[in-house]
Design an enzyme around this catalytic site. Structure first.
Site, PDB file in Angstrom:
ATOM      1  N   LEU A 140       0.817  -1.224   0.000  1.00 41.67           N
ATOM      2  CA  LEU A 140       0.000   0.000   0.000  1.00 41.67           C
ATOM      3  C   LEU A 140       0.848   1.270   0.000  1.00 41.67           C
ATOM      4  O   LEU A 140       1.948   1.307   0.545  1.00 41.67           O
ATOM      5  CB  LEU A 140      -0.932  -0.005   1.216  1.00 41.67           C
ATOM      6  CG  LEU A 140      -1.892  -1.195   1.275  1.00 41.67           C
ATOM      7  CD1 LEU A 140      -2.748  -1.129   2.541  1.00 41.67           C
ATOM      8  CD2 LEU A 140      -2.780  -1.251   0.039  1.00 41.67           C
ATOM      9  N   HIS A 141       0.301   2.277  -0.629  1.00 42.40           N
ATOM     10  CA  HIS A 141       0.961   3.584  -0.713  1.00 42.40           C
ATOM     11  C   HIS A 141      -0.095   4.681  -0.598  1.00 42.40           C
ATOM     12  O   HIS A 141      -1.292   4.387  -0.437  1.00 42.40           O
ATOM     13  CB  HIS A 141       1.765   3.694  -2.012  1.00 42.40           C
ATOM     14  CG  HIS A 141       0.968   3.394  -3.258  1.00 42.40           C
ATOM     15  ND1 HIS A 141      -0.118   4.137  -3.650  1.00 42.40           N
ATOM     16  CD2 HIS A 141       1.099   2.403  -4.182  1.00 42.40           C
ATOM     17  CE1 HIS A 141      -0.600   3.653  -4.772  1.00 42.40           C
ATOM     18  NE2 HIS A 141       0.099   2.587  -5.108  1.00 42.40           N
ATOM     19  N   LYS A 163      -5.570   6.505 -11.948  1.00 41.08           N
ATOM     20  CA  LYS A 163      -4.270   6.116 -12.502  1.00 41.08           C
ATOM     21  C   LYS A 163      -4.463   4.942 -13.462  1.00 41.08           C
ATOM     22  O   LYS A 163      -3.821   4.856 -14.493  1.00 41.08           O
ATOM     23  CB  LYS A 163      -3.323   5.724 -11.382  1.00 41.08           C
ATOM     24  CG  LYS A 163      -1.900   5.661 -11.821  1.00 41.08           C
ATOM     25  CD  LYS A 163      -1.129   4.678 -11.003  1.00 41.08           C
ATOM     26  CE  LYS A 163      -0.512   3.688 -11.926  1.00 41.08           C
ATOM     27  NZ  LYS A 163      -0.450   2.367 -11.392  1.00 41.08           N
ATOM     28  N   HIS A 170      -3.443   4.343  -2.508  1.00 40.83           N
ATOM     29  CA  HIS A 170      -4.446   3.460  -1.880  1.00 40.83           C
ATOM     30  C   HIS A 170      -5.090   4.150  -0.671  1.00 40.83           C
ATOM     31  O   HIS A 170      -6.299   4.066  -0.465  1.00 40.83           O
ATOM     32  CB  HIS A 170      -3.796   2.166  -1.381  1.00 40.83           C
ATOM     33  CG  HIS A 170      -3.137   1.345  -2.447  1.00 40.83           C
ATOM     34  ND1 HIS A 170      -1.779   1.105  -2.471  1.00 40.83           N
ATOM     35  CD2 HIS A 170      -3.648   0.693  -3.519  1.00 40.83           C
ATOM     36  CE1 HIS A 170      -1.482   0.324  -3.500  1.00 40.83           C
ATOM     37  NE2 HIS A 170      -2.596   0.072  -4.167  1.00 40.83           N
ATOM     38  N   VAL A 198      -2.868  10.070  -7.640  1.00 35.88           N
ATOM     39  CA  VAL A 198      -1.998  10.661  -6.622  1.00 35.88           C
ATOM     40  C   VAL A 198      -0.562  10.571  -7.144  1.00 35.88           C
ATOM     41  O   VAL A 198      -0.141   9.515  -7.632  1.00 35.88           O
ATOM     42  CB  VAL A 198      -2.142   9.906  -5.278  1.00 35.88           C
ATOM     43  CG1 VAL A 198      -1.189  10.478  -4.237  1.00 35.88           C
ATOM     44  CG2 VAL A 198      -3.587   9.971  -4.791  1.00 35.88           C
ATOM     45  N   GLN A 224      -4.832 -11.873 -13.589  1.00 42.15           N
ATOM     46  CA  GLN A 224      -4.655 -10.662 -14.389  1.00 42.15           C
ATOM     47  C   GLN A 224      -3.201 -10.443 -14.822  1.00 42.15           C
ATOM     48  O   GLN A 224      -2.875  -9.416 -15.395  1.00 42.15           O
ATOM     49  CB  GLN A 224      -5.205  -9.437 -13.653  1.00 42.15           C
ATOM     50  CG  GLN A 224      -4.413  -8.996 -12.444  1.00 42.15           C
ATOM     51  CD  GLN A 224      -5.151  -7.922 -11.659  1.00 42.15           C
ATOM     52  OE1 GLN A 224      -6.207  -8.169 -11.083  1.00 42.15           O
ATOM     53  NE2 GLN A 224      -4.606  -6.711 -11.642  1.00 42.15           N
TER      54      GLN A 224
HETATM   55  P1  AMP Z   1      -3.435  -1.754  -7.139  1.00 47.63           P
HETATM   56  O1  AMP Z   1      -3.083  -2.217  -5.759  1.00 47.63           O
HETATM   57  O2  AMP Z   1      -2.271  -1.223  -7.895  1.00 47.63           O
HETATM   58  O3  AMP Z   1      -4.256  -2.761  -7.898  1.00 47.63           O
HETATM   59  O4  AMP Z   1      -4.397  -0.508  -6.933  1.00 47.63           O
HETATM   60  C1  AMP Z   1      -5.558  -0.589  -6.157  1.00 47.63           C
HETATM   61  C2  AMP Z   1      -6.392   0.633  -6.413  1.00 47.63           C
HETATM   62  O5  AMP Z   1      -5.640   1.802  -6.078  1.00 47.63           O
HETATM   63  C3  AMP Z   1      -6.781   0.772  -7.887  1.00 47.63           C
HETATM   64  O6  AMP Z   1      -8.107   1.271  -7.961  1.00 47.63           O
HETATM   65  C4  AMP Z   1      -5.798   1.782  -8.394  1.00 47.63           C
HETATM   66  O7  AMP Z   1      -6.260   2.517  -9.508  1.00 47.63           O
HETATM   67  C5  AMP Z   1      -5.632   2.673  -7.177  1.00 47.63           C
HETATM   68  N1  AMP Z   1      -4.373   3.408  -7.274  1.00 47.63           N
HETATM   69  C6  AMP Z   1      -3.137   2.891  -7.437  1.00 47.63           C
HETATM   70  N2  AMP Z   1      -2.224   3.884  -7.551  1.00 47.63           N
HETATM   71  C7  AMP Z   1      -2.905   5.045  -7.462  1.00 47.63           C
HETATM   72  C8  AMP Z   1      -2.542   6.414  -7.524  1.00 47.63           C
HETATM   73  N3  AMP Z   1      -1.280   6.811  -7.694  1.00 47.63           N
HETATM   74  N4  AMP Z   1      -3.516   7.348  -7.410  1.00 47.63           N
HETATM   75  C9  AMP Z   1      -4.814   6.977  -7.239  1.00 47.63           C
HETATM   76  N5  AMP Z   1      -5.218   5.701  -7.178  1.00 47.63           N
HETATM   77  C10 AMP Z   1      -4.284   4.747  -7.287  1.00 47.63           C
END
Ligand code: AMP
Length: 287
Positions: A33-34, A150, A37, A177, A62
């Site tokens: 997480l960042h 994103k 998230h 973000v 995926q």
């Molecule tokens: P992921 O863990 O990469 O599958 O992302 C989980 C959710 O967080 C998805 O809906 C992503 O689009 C969102 N997300 C990931 N990075 C960002 C970011 N930099 N800004 C906004 N949402 C993000």
């Protein structure tokens, strides 16, 4: 915060929440997480979901056979702590066998809009995304679900699927973000060497430059794509995957003039083994 790994346990927990009249806000993630998230989790809280559920599941379906499923960064202890701090009420962390037990054979395919952008470079990717999100929506039955812009194509695919399959969920979208230098925050940014990290903001800079060209009146899709391609090709450590200009949210390829309406400018590029994506949405006015 409850941490649950079984569908049945999660269902029991959510039934209790619903019995108390609580609305469920759901943030699906692949973990590591960042701040991107965390922004989605904050949205869930401030939108008035009285129960915020996050999930962490690195979905094998995926990832392509030569992609980074095995190497995808994972740190569950840290993620749990971040969720706790973000005020998440429950975290769903299913093992792969819980989501895809022996004999699993049902998939969700969203046609058309998955054939461009990342769908073209990553065959099968959105079939995996749509399938896992459909399963999660069925398991959780959230009132609200949160996704980041994103992954703009993912947003379009999920919205299409939710509408087509009548999922009673409201899909909410958070803007991308970014780091201070413009790089979109991503779990995959850890793959970047210090030099690649320094070079990677070229993606957003290039998108912004194309966005400015639109503001100055550029309407020719071909010239915009050329601007995007040249921006990435000027950076020696980058390898272009795609540069595309499509309408939003139906993701039709624009070959001649862009607009009127919303247009997505999208880039994907490799920096070493990291494949990074980013995009901007521009509003093109009627002339
Ligand atoms: P992921 O863990 O990469 O599958 O992302 C989980 C959710 O967080 C998805 O809906 C992503 O689009 C969102 N997300 C990931 N990075 C960002 C970011 N930099 N800004 C906004 N949402 C993000």
């Amino acid at each position: 915060m409850e941490v649950l790994g079984k569908v049945a346990d999660l269902r029991d927990f959510l039934a209790k929440m619903r019995a108390q009249g609580k609305r469920i806000g759901f943030v699906p993630t692949m973990g590591f997480l960042h701040v991107g998230h965390l922004a989605l989790m904050r949205d869930a809280r401030s939108d008035g979901a009285d129960c915020v559920l996050a999930s962490i599941f690195v979905n094998p379906l995926q990832f392509g056979p030569r992609e980074d499923y095995r190497d995808y960064p994972r740190d569950l202890d840290r993620d749990k702590e971040l969720c706790r701090q973000a005020g998440v009420d429950a975290l769903f962390v299913p093992p792969v066998e819980e989501m895809y037990p022996q004999g699993f054979a049902t998939y969700v395919e969203v046609a058309g809009i998955t054939e461009v952008l990342c769908g073209r470079s990553r065959p099968g990717h959105f079939k995996g995304v749509a399938t896992v999100v459909a399963k999660l929506f069925n398991i959780v039955r959230p009132d609200y679900a949160y996704f980041g812009l994103k992954d703009a194509q993912q947003v379009a695919v999920i919205q299409r699927m939710a509408q087509d399959l009548n999922f009673p969920v409201e899909v909410r979208v958070h803007p991308t973000v970014r780091e201070k230098d413009g790089l979109a925050v991503s779990s995959r940014n850890v793959y970047l060497s210090p030099e690649e990290r320094k070079a990677a903001p070229v993606i957003y800079r290039t998108l912004e430059r194309a966005g400015e060209a639109v503001e100055r009146g550029e309407r020719d899709a071909g010239r915009l794509i050329k601007l995007l391609e040249e921006g990435i090709r000027a950076e020696r450590s980058a390898r272009l995957d795609y540069a595309e200009v499509v309408s939003w949210p139906d993701l039709s390829i624009i070959t001649k003039k862009i607009g009127p309406g919303r247009v997505l400018l999208a880039l994907a590029a490799y920096f070493g083994k990291a494949r990074l994506i980013d995009n901007i949405l521009v509003d093109v006015e009627v002339e």
